[in-house]
Design a protein around this motif. Structure first.
Motif, PDB file in Angstrom:
ATOM      1  N   ASP A 740       0.854  -1.197   0.000  1.00 34.85           N
ATOM      2  CA  ASP A 740       0.000   0.000   0.000  1.00 34.85           C
ATOM      3  C   ASP A 740       0.888   1.244   0.000  1.00 34.85           C
ATOM      4  O   ASP A 740       2.002   1.246   0.562  1.00 34.85           O
ATOM      5  N   LYS A 741       0.364   2.313  -0.610  1.00 34.98           N
ATOM      6  CA  LYS A 741       1.156   3.534  -0.731  1.00 34.98           C
ATOM      7  C   LYS A 741       1.536   4.145   0.610  1.00 34.98           C
ATOM      8  O   LYS A 741       2.522   4.863   0.717  1.00 34.98           O
ATOM      9  N   ASN A 742       0.753   3.872   1.643  1.00 32.46           N
ATOM     10  CA  ASN A 742       1.031   4.505   2.931  1.00 32.46           C
ATOM     11  C   ASN A 742       2.091   3.756   3.742  1.00 32.46           C
ATOM     12  O   ASN A 742       2.464   4.185   4.834  1.00 32.46           O
ATOM     13  N   PHE A 766      16.487   0.154  -3.090  1.00 34.17           N
ATOM     14  CA  PHE A 766      17.204   0.592  -4.294  1.00 34.17           C
ATOM     15  C   PHE A 766      16.281   0.948  -5.460  1.00 34.17           C
ATOM     16  O   PHE A 766      16.740   1.432  -6.481  1.00 34.17           O
ATOM     17  N   ASP A 767      14.960   0.780  -5.281  1.00 34.08           N
ATOM     18  CA  ASP A 767      14.054   1.220  -6.352  1.00 34.08           C
ATOM     19  C   ASP A 767      12.644   1.346  -5.791  1.00 34.08           C
ATOM     20  O   ASP A 767      12.227   0.558  -4.940  1.00 34.08           O
ATOM     21  N   VAL A 768      11.926   2.382  -6.287  1.00 36.18           N
ATOM     22  CA  VAL A 768      10.520   2.595  -5.951  1.00 36.18           C
ATOM     23  C   VAL A 768       9.784   2.802  -7.255  1.00 36.18           C
ATOM     24  O   VAL A 768      10.207   3.613  -8.101  1.00 36.18           O
ATOM     25  N   TYR A 769       8.674   2.083  -7.432  1.00 38.34           N
ATOM     26  CA  TYR A 769       7.900   2.240  -8.671  1.00 38.34           C
ATOM     27  C   TYR A 769       6.438   2.457  -8.331  1.00 38.34           C
ATOM     28  O   TYR A 769       5.853   1.739  -7.528  1.00 38.34           O
ATOM     29  N   GLY A 771       2.895   3.466 -10.754  1.00 40.13           N
ATOM     30  CA  GLY A 771       2.419   3.784 -12.097  1.00 40.13           C
ATOM     31  C   GLY A 771       1.583   2.676 -12.679  1.00 40.13           C
ATOM     32  O   GLY A 771       0.934   1.903 -11.965  1.00 40.13           O
ATOM     33  N   LYS A 772       1.628   2.604 -14.022  1.00 39.27           N
ATOM     34  CA  LYS A 772       0.759   1.637 -14.706  1.00 39.27           C
ATOM     35  C   LYS A 772       1.208   0.207 -14.405  1.00 39.27           C
ATOM     36  O   LYS A 772       2.350  -0.040 -13.989  1.00 39.27           O
ATOM     37  N   ASN A 773       0.297  -0.686 -14.625  1.00 35.99           N
ATOM     38  CA  ASN A 773       0.463  -2.118 -14.355  1.00 35.99           C
ATOM     39  C   ASN A 773       0.445  -2.447 -12.861  1.00 35.99           C
ATOM     40  O   ASN A 773       0.699  -3.598 -12.483  1.00 35.99           O
ATOM     41  N   LEU A 774       0.183  -1.445 -12.017  1.00 33.61           N
ATOM     42  CA  LEU A 774       0.016  -1.697 -10.586  1.00 33.61           C
ATOM     43  C   LEU A 774      -1.419  -1.382 -10.186  1.00 33.61           C
ATOM     44  O   LEU A 774      -2.076  -0.519 -10.788  1.00 33.61           O
ATOM     45  N   GLU A 775      -1.891  -2.088  -9.158  1.00 33.39           N
ATOM     46  CA  GLU A 775      -3.235  -1.831  -8.666  1.00 33.39           C
ATOM     47  C   GLU A 775      -3.326  -0.411  -8.105  1.00 33.39           C
ATOM     48  O   GLU A 775      -2.331   0.127  -7.609  1.00 33.39           O
ATOM     49  N   PRO A 776      -4.486   0.217  -8.156  1.00 36.92           N
ATOM     50  CA  PRO A 776      -4.642   1.564  -7.570  1.00 36.92           C
ATOM     51  C   PRO A 776      -4.291   1.553  -6.088  1.00 36.92           C
ATOM     52  O   PRO A 776      -4.634   0.617  -5.369  1.00 36.92           O
TER      53      PRO A 776
END
Length: 819
Positions: A740-742, A766-769, A771-776
């Protein structure tokens, strides 16, 4: 304060160079900021000469210009184009030749050979205001016919050369805010070398009351604000231009002559340090003066033509109907001396310094009078000064003393009585300087020896020495006059050893300051006083918690700061306005708070507190464009690295610090750092855009606030430890977690270390993504884990159970999914 060298020598019989005099003044505590050669008129009228107009004709290309030829005594007459309506043949005039520099205030311009509407002009025929001898610009100066052609204007007008000493008077030394005050200290200094050197004050022995035809009674209603009020009247005066000697004295120190009466009061002010005020006696309605407070909100028009709304606490000098001046601060528009004045009421008073200071700040007025009254004048000197001024008025403006001196002084201010021990003098100074030197200095500084013994003295110190009320103050005076440099440094050092187990805050502060400086930061030092307006409408640092100043110097300095952020933002705005945009600042400083709920009866300080903080600011580029790299902007992550490095340097284990999200009306996105015990150690993040806009900063700013007191209290005895490099390899494993974004990385890190305490060495994002292809509402974190056993090589059989436990805990505690 400006001190004229020639004027100063009127009161002290020494003949030394200005260079030696300035060194002497600095050595006795009256620091000389600058020494400047000056003239009674700026520029000294150099290049100006008396000429005679030989011819005067009309300019063919102008209906108001004239083409003249002027004899200036150098042979060939000069052709000069002149626009003055009164120029005529045969006149003796003042001519500025080519190359002459003329002054207008702080600006100057040079006379050049030029063409005016096609006709060559080789100089300028001058008006009064163009050369500084007057204010008229109605036409050129026309001299008497007997003026000699070729005479230099500076010789004709008797221009005097002088040296101006800019003496920096500290607030406690108002006794030195006059020529006599400075001369007094110098006389004490030089009297040690030459007993004949003495201070000579103007005599007032010839003062005499001629009649009592103009007696004006005085009533003082507010005796607390006005402990003493003295006055006298002079009738039949002739108000006119001041004589040259008086104008020269004032012009040298930068004052503009007005008329002889006003000029005399200004002269005496700068001579003796006592402000006076001259009223037109015929304008005093009801024939009486009342010193009182006016009703709140009364409107009074001051000399500058401004209508000011009075406070009920403002002390006013009034007649039977109206206010005439703001006591000790500023005169009124309609009560002062003018060209038609014939009778003068002269005031010499002592006003309460606190009352004057509050009134001056309230009305944003800083006058020569308020400057002195609010620091403390001499209440026992009003009569002497009044007589001195009255005698000068008689000498220059004529008239007669037409009343007895009115002197309201219900409670005399007594001199300070101080017992002074010879042993203490020698102990504090570190040298026996001899009774003779001590008594010479004490006497020259106008301290009276009431009694003496083999052990010391009993002194009466004049009340104008507001800074000398203890024996150590007298000793300091003796030492500064004797000379700090005359006390030899001994060949022994007395010291003792001390030990403390507590961390040395100051030493650690220097270590961190050196670290930040080495990383490209610049240290800033800001005033602890700041604007109350900064805290209006804030919830994090409310205006109610601000420590307010009772007598603020201005509205920009009326509260003590609750946070370092605003001072640094002012620094950033100043630099950005000067095209310096890539900035790293840090500041150590106290912040102050008021909590009304902590008030206690009998403890006035219970509601107040202060904390020591370290502030850090970052803005602009981290790296500027070059042939190797492109521009790289600073970021909050760069600031985080600097903050982490500080904690590492101080010996903190970053794993044992707890981070949490934070936001308020100062920082839009931020993190807090807590100790395991829950104590807040630091906050860092992005400064709110509205704060940047308010501070006129058009750039993103990153700010960190470290509570230094809290950090020091969390420090233990951190010994430097080291281990050998492991002989066994570390293993790296990566996980891609859908969350989850939080969910924050700090939560992932915490769960990981709790899951494997022994073998897990580090956790890195080492990476945060997103955007598209991910659930809202989701984001992907790529996290690496370093696993190592320092006693043996790890096998897959040991590694896989650890990774399984990590995956399980991430799934159950954070709802994570593997991608």
């Amino acid at each position: 304060m400006n001190i004229s060298y020639n004027w100063l020598k009127e009161y002290i019989n020494v003949d030394v160079s200005t260079d030696e005099l300035s060194k002497a003044l600095t050595s006795i505590g009256l620091e000389v900021g600058s020494v400047e050669e000056v003239q009674t008129i700026k520029g000294g009228l150099d290049g100006l000469v008396i000429g005679e107009v030989l011819t005067c004709g009309s300019h063919e290309n102008s209906d108001h210009l004239h083409v003249t030829t002027v004899n200036v005594g150098t042979g060939e007459p000069l052709q000069i184009v002149c626009g003055a309506p009164n120029v005529a043949v045969g006149q003796k005039v003042i001519v500025a030749t080519v190359g002459t520099k003329l002054y207008s205030g702080e600006e100057s311009f040079t006379i050049k050979r030029s063409k005016i509407r096609g006709v060559e002009s080789l100089g300028m025929i001058c008006a009064e205001d163009e050369i500084g001898i007057g204010t008229s610009h109605e036409g050129i100066i026309v001299l008497p016919s007997e003026a000699v052609v070729g005479t230099f204007a500076k010789d004709y007008y008797g221009i005097k050369n002088d040296t101006l000493l800019e003496v920096d008077i500290t607030p406690n030394r108002i006794d030195a805010a006059s020529h006599v005050g400075v001369a007094r200290d110098l006389a004490a200094f030089y009297a040690l070398k030459d007993k004949s050197v003495k201070l000579t004050k103007p005599s007032v022995n010839t003062f005499k009351v001629q009649n009592t035809n103009l007696t004006i009674p005085v009533t003082v209603e507010n005796t607390e604000a006005c402990p003493r009020y003295s006055a006298v009247t002079i009738s039949g005066v002739n108000v006119k231009e001041s004589p040259d000697w008086l104008k020269n004295h004032l012009q040298i120190i930068g004052l503009r002559p007005i008329n002889n009466i006003v000029d005399i009061t200004n002269f005496v002010l700068h001579e003796l340090g006592q402000p006076l005020h001259a009223f037109d006696a015929d304008k005093i309605k009801g024939g009486r003066v009342i010193v009182k407070n006016m009703p709140e909100g009364s409107v009074f028009t001051t000399l500058d033509g401004v209508d000011r709304k009075l406070s009920g606490a403002d002390l006013m000098i009034c007649d039977s109907e109206d206010a005439m001046s703001i006591g000790g601060v500023f005169g009124g528009l309609h009560s002062g001396v003018s060209e038609i004045t014939q009778n003068v009421f002269l005031e010499s008073a002592y006003f309460n310094p606190v009352t004057i200071r509050k009134t001056a700040r309230r009305h944003v007025l800083n006058t020569d009078a308020s400057f002195r009254f609010e620091r403390g004048c001499d209440p026992n000197n009003t009569i002497y000064v009044l007589k001195r001024c009255a005698l000068l008025i008689q000498e220059i403006a004529g008239g007669q003393i037409s009343s007895e001196i009115v002197d309201f002084y219900p409670t005399e201010v007594k001199p300070f009585e101080i017992e002074l021990s010879l042993h203490k003098i020698n102990t504090l100074i570190g040298k026996e300087i001899g009774k003779s030197n001590i008594e010479t200095i004490i006497g020259a500084l106008e301290m009276k020896i009431v009694s003496q013994s083999t052990n010391g003295y009993v002194l009466h110190v004049p009340v104008y020495r507001v800074d000398v009320q203890r024996d150590v103050d007298v000793i300091e005076d003796i030492l500064r006059i004797y000379g700090y440099n005359n006390v030899e440094i001994g060949d022994t050092l007395k010291s003792n050893l001390s030990f403390t187990s507590k961390p040395d805050s100051y030493k650690l502060q220097n270590i961190i300051a050196e670290q930040l400086t080495a990383q490209g930061f610049n240290e800033v030092l800001n005033n602890s006083l700041t604007k109350a307006a900064y805290y209006n409408n804030l919830t994090s640092n409310t205006a109610a918690h601000a420590v307010k100043m009772l007598n603020p110097l201005s509205s920009d300095l009326n509260v003590m700061r609750q946070t370092l952020i605003f001072g640094g933002m002012e620094n950033i705005a100043r630099n950005i306005n000067r095209k310096n945009t890539d900035l790293k600042f840090y500041e150590f400083g106290n912040c102050y708070y008021y909590h009304v709920e902590n008030k206690k009866v009998g403890d006035n300080l219970a509601a107040y507190s202060e904390d020591f903080h370290l502030g850090m600011w970052l803005t602009g580029n981290k790296r500027c464009q070059s042939w190797v790299t492109a521009d790289e902007k600073s970021s909050v992550y760069e600031l985080k690295a600097f903050v982490d490095n500080i904690f590492r340097k101080l010996g903190f284990n970053l794993r044992k610090l707890v981070e949490g999200n934070y936001a308020d009306d100062l920082l839009s996105e931020a993190l807090t750092i807590y100790s395991r015990s829950g104590k807040k150690l630091a906050i860092y993040g992005i400064v709110q855009p509205k704060i940047c806009k308010m501070m006129d900063v058009d750039a993103e700013v990153y700010f960190a606030d470290l509570n230094w007191n809290s950090i020091i209290s969390e420090l233990g005895d951190h010994s430097v430890l080291y281990t050998e490099l492991s002989k066994f390899p570390e293993v790296k494993r990566d996980l891609a977690l859908l969350l989850d974004k939080n969910v924050t990385f700090a939560e992932i890190e915490k769960i990981a270390y709790e899951t494997e305490r022994k073998l897990l060495k580090s956790v890195n994002l080492f990476d945060v993504y997103e955007g598209k292809n991910l659930e809202p509402g989701k984001k992907s974190y790529a996290v690496s884990f370093i696993i190592q056993d320092e006693t043996r090589t790890l096998t897959d059989g040991q590694i896989e159970p650890i990774m399984k436990k990590l995956k399980y805990n991430f799934e159950t505690k954070l709802g994570a999914k593997l991608r």
